[in-house]
Design an enzyme around this catalytic site. Structure first.
Site, short mmCIF file in Angstrom:
data_model
loop_
_atom_site.label_atom_id
_atom_site.label_comp_id
_atom_site.label_asym_id
_atom_site.label_seq_id
_atom_site.Cartn_x
_atom_site.Cartn_y
_atom_site.Cartn_z
CD GLU A 198 -12.65 -13.75 -0.30
OE1 GLU A 198 -12.81 -13.48 -1.04
OE2 GLU A 198 -12.51 -13.86 0.34
CD GLU A 203 -10.51 -15.23 5.88
OE1 GLU A 203 -9.48 -15.62 5.30
OE2 GLU A 203 -11.30 -14.31 5.83
#
Length: 306
Positions: A198, A203
């Site tokens: 990933e 974020e």
């Protein structure tokens, strides 16, 4: 860009997409802190001719969000649940391994409840003036039971059915929400639906002035990097990924670089979402402003030109 004086520790967030993944996987990682000396918001740009490192690019995906194009009946762009969306499984609409508090909803999910309040709660996607808002909000009391007891609704978009690519330059221009427990993200996952790998391009956990970049891998545990930016306006979050390196950028400035792990050489698709709550950001509180909106100007992908 310069090193900050502080470092901090946190737990990596395991993102679980199947029984084959270990829900108990937790690993401590050191988080580096960087600061980008950037304008309050990056100016909008047209398609790029070259990456920040100078390599020539050919655009392979673009959505300017003049409208929202959900994937329905084999047509469209954006899937609004995880994986391939085939199973009628609540775990495709949240990440229980993170103990998140939101259900990812859309206007097409049948819940047996109708009316204006239901319609608003089930549509987290608002397009206006070429910008897509992904909206997180508390679940109306009358819909909590119908939505499985989840306290919040929000939105997730993925290119899983429409676009994936091995290597390239991937970018999103967006304005981030503020508030305790609010967790926007822009990331990449494998087209074969495995995990890891990933790539977390961006974020943020409640403070739009701080963004985090991470690569998850079975073979290479690397630190998460925190970058400080202006909390106002739009910013461009991007990553270049090739056989040798993964390099993250904020507003065209490099903020992190690492060798590409050996399990990260296969097609990946893009995701953008606003989670609420979970082990990392914690739960919202009375100070959290709702509705919380991540406003996306565009999402684009490129391959490296020969």
């Amino acid at each position: 860009m310069y090193d900050c004086s502080q470092t901090l520790e946190r737990r990596e967030r395991p993102r679980r997409f199947g029984a084959a993944l270990l829900a108990g996987f937790l690993a401590l990682s050191l988080t580096a802190c960087l600061k980008v000396s950037a304008p309050a918001a990056a100016a909008p740009t047209g398609p790029l001719q070259q990456a920040p490192d100078g390599r020539r690019l050919q655009m392979t995906f673009e959505d300017e969000f003049d409208s929202f194009r959900p994937w329905r009946n084999g047509h469209g762009v954006w899937r609004t649940v995880f994986k391939d969306g085939r199973a009628d499984d609540p775990e495709l609409r949240t990440l229980t391994s993170n103990h998140e508090l939101q259900l990812y909803v859309d206007p097409y999910m049948p819940i047996g409840v109708s009316g204006g309040e239901a319609a608003q709660a089930l549509d987290p996607f608002v397009v206006k003036n070429g910008v897509l808002d992904i909206v997180a909000r508390p679940t109306p009391r009358g819909l909590t039971r119908a939505l499985g007891g989840f306290a919040y609704t929000s939105g997730l978009i993925t290119t899983q059915p429409s676009f994936s690519q091995t290597y390239g330059y991937f970018e999103m221009r967006a304005r981030l929400p503020r508030g305790k427990g609010v967790w926007p993200a822009f990331w990449l996952l494998p087209a074969d639906l495995s995990w890891p790998p990933e790539i977390d391009v961006m974020e943020s956990i409640g403070d739009p002035a701080e963004v985090y970049t991470t690569a998850h891998s079975n073979v290479d545990k690397t630190p998460t990097t925190k970058t400080e930016i202006s909390s106002e306006g739009f910013h461009t979050f991007a990553v270049t990924w090739d056989r040798r390196n993964i390099v993250w950028y904020v507003d065209g400035r490099e903020v992190k670089r690492q060798p590409t792990p050996s399990d990260m050489h296969k097609p990946m698709y893009m995701l953008a979402n606003v989670a609420v709550g979970g082990d990392w950001p914690g739960a919202p509180d009375a100070t959290t402003p709702f509705p919380a909106r991540m406003s996306i100007d565009y999402i684009r992908a490129y391959r490296f030109a020969p």
